[in-house]
Design a protein around this motif. Structure first.
Motif, mmCIF file in Angstrom:
data_model
loop_
_atom_site.group_PDB
_atom_site.id
_atom_site.type_symbol
_atom_site.label_atom_id
_atom_site.label_comp_id
_atom_site.label_asym_id
_atom_site.label_seq_id
_atom_site.Cartn_x
_atom_site.Cartn_y
_atom_site.Cartn_z
ATOM 1 N N ILE A 309 0.837 -1.209 0.000
ATOM 2 C CA ILE A 309 0.000 0.000 0.000
ATOM 3 C C ILE A 309 0.867 1.252 0.000
ATOM 4 C CG2 ILE A 309 -1.701 1.334 1.344
ATOM 5 C CD1 ILE A 309 -2.929 -1.381 2.196
ATOM 6 N N LYS A 310 1.970 1.221 0.755
ATOM 7 C CA LYS A 310 2.922 2.344 0.758
ATOM 8 C C LYS A 310 3.472 2.584 -0.645
ATOM 9 C CE LYS A 310 5.215 2.980 5.229
ATOM 10 N NZ LYS A 310 6.406 2.595 6.012
ATOM 11 N N SER A 311 3.857 1.500 -1.330
ATOM 12 C CA SER A 311 4.445 1.629 -2.671
ATOM 13 C C SER A 311 3.430 2.194 -3.659
ATOM 14 C CB SER A 311 4.970 0.274 -3.169
ATOM 15 O OG SER A 311 3.906 -0.586 -3.514
ATOM 16 N N GLU A 314 3.122 5.929 -2.999
ATOM 17 C CA GLU A 314 4.294 6.645 -3.522
ATOM 18 C C GLU A 314 4.249 6.769 -5.040
ATOM 19 O OE1 GLU A 314 7.496 4.416 -1.821
ATOM 20 O OE2 GLU A 314 7.053 5.167 0.199
ATOM 21 N N THR A 315 3.776 5.717 -5.707
ATOM 22 C CA THR A 315 3.647 5.750 -7.173
ATOM 23 C C THR A 315 2.634 6.803 -7.597
ATOM 24 O OG1 THR A 315 4.135 3.381 -7.262
ATOM 25 C CG2 THR A 315 3.169 4.356 -9.226
ATOM 26 N N HIS A 316 1.505 6.872 -6.882
ATOM 27 C CA HIS A 316 0.489 7.874 -7.188
ATOM 28 C C HIS A 316 1.030 9.284 -6.988
ATOM 29 C CE1 HIS A 316 -3.177 4.999 -6.558
ATOM 30 N NE2 HIS A 316 -2.584 4.838 -7.733
ATOM 31 N N LYS A 317 1.826 9.426 -5.921
ATOM 32 C CA LYS A 317 2.410 10.735 -5.606
ATOM 33 C C LYS A 317 3.340 11.195 -6.732
ATOM 34 C CE LYS A 317 4.253 13.068 -1.530
ATOM 35 N NZ LYS A 317 4.911 12.884 -0.222
ATOM 36 N N GLU A 318 4.164 10.263 -7.216
ATOM 37 C CA GLU A 318 5.100 10.565 -8.306
ATOM 38 C C GLU A 318 4.345 10.986 -9.569
ATOM 39 O OE1 GLU A 318 7.553 7.131 -8.851
ATOM 40 O OE2 GLU A 318 8.443 7.312 -6.848
ATOM 41 N N HIS A 319 3.233 10.284 -9.867
ATOM 42 C CA HIS A 319 2.455 10.608 -11.060
ATOM 43 C C HIS A 319 1.815 11.983 -10.943
ATOM 44 C CE1 HIS A 319 1.998 6.079 -12.250
ATOM 45 N NE2 HIS A 319 3.129 6.619 -12.642
#
Length: 321
Positions: A309-311, A314-319
């Motif tokens: 869930i953390k990963s 973080e992926t959503h944040k980067e996008h």
């Protein structure tokens, strides 16, 4: 083997597909993507044994006929279903059509083409354990929601095909499954929801008094169980449970994940009539018939789920950036 997985892009489905591919089976996936995403199986698309993804509905009889006629399946793992209890209470017709009529359509194709069926049912069909050893397959059932009612109806149809036609059928009842790829929103599982709330700094809302218990099964253990049922001739004609044999109250689970009792709040139950107060699995039949037992502890499973869930966050944040 040639294998069809209905609902194969869903939470448990994608793990079943992963295990089947690991075992070198040739896999087809059928899913209407109503409650899942094609992204869940993206990693398998380059696998030479991943034959095809078909976007379609188990209520589409013509589509099913074409798929079964064109491909010589050995086993159909039938996981496609409406799975949300509250949705079934609000809209019983959709749940009945998907879970009972859709399952009938699958059974008919499997009968015509001599394909073994592994039917995914649910622990939500049970009433309660008759003894301290947990709920076994011979304990009473209780259709306390249209979801449970639709699943019981489909179970009975599946077993009728075993008795009437000699079709190899296994009915499986996994207990509360959790892990990576489970939704973290309202239709997700309690573990995923609690972890996301913890990471977002939100309180843990618990329905009722929180003393109700769950037997939490890690998703890779569940997938191993599901796949094993398809491999085993001894399992044909049986109903089989899977769980850990250990239950935890929702209050204890919230505390385990949040480490903060002040973050826990109790809210009015949205469907108290469908609540099963104590869900504890007796999985001795799975041990005996399938030589299966769970391997991942709750502590380890929660850790793996939290990392996933953390990963994703973080992926959503980067996008977004």
């Amino acid at each position: 083997m040639n294998v069809l997985v209905t609902g194969g892009t869903g939470f448990i489905g994608r793990w079943v597909v992963k295990r089947l591919l690991k075992d070198k089976n040739q896999v087809w996936v059928l899913d209407n993507l109503a409650n899942s995403s094609i992204k869940n199986i993206n990693e398998f698309c380059e696998n030479p044994n991943f034959i095809k993804f078909v976007q379609g509905d188990i209520k589409d009889e013509e589509l099913l006929s074409n798929i079964f006629t064109l491909n010589k399946f050995d086993v159909c793992y039938h996981l496609a279903a409406s799975i949300n209890v509250q949705d079934s209470i609000d809209d019983p017709k959709t749940t009945f059509e998907n879970d009972t009529i859709g399952s009938f359509n699958i059974l008919e194709q499997c009968r015509k083409h001599h394909v073994k069926v592994v039917f995914m049912s649910t622990c939500m069909v049970y009433d309660r354990a008759c003894n301290q050893g947990g709920i076994s397959e011979i304990d009473p059932i209780k259709p306390a929601s249209p979801y449970a009612g639709a699943k019981i109806a489909a179970e009975n149809m599946a077993l009728s095909y075993y008795h009437a036609y000699g079709l190899p059928v296994v009915v499986i009842r996994p207990f509360n499954t959790y892990g990576p790829f489970q939704k973290t929103g309202g239709e997700g599982g309690v573990v995923a929801i609690f972890i996301k709330n913890k990471l977002d700094g939100k309180p843990q809302s618990i329905y009722g008094d929180g003393t109700q218990t769950r037997d939490l099964l890690y998703v890779e253990d569940c997938a191993d169980f599901v796949v094993s049922a398809g491999y085993s001739d001894e399992a044909n004609g049986h109903i089989i449970n899977a769980g850990t044999g250990i239950d935890i109250s929702i209050n204890e689970l919230a505390l385990l994940i949040s480490n903060d009792s002040s973050a826990i709040q109790h809210v009015q139950h949205i469907h108290p009539q469908s609540e099963i107060q104590k869900l504890l699995c007796n999985y001795s039949k799975a041990q005996n018939l399938l030589k299966w037992e769970p391997k991942v502890s709750l502590k380890e499973g929660v850790k793996r789920t939290k990392e996933w869930i953390k990963s994703i966050k973080e992926t959503h944040k980067e996008h977004e950036e």
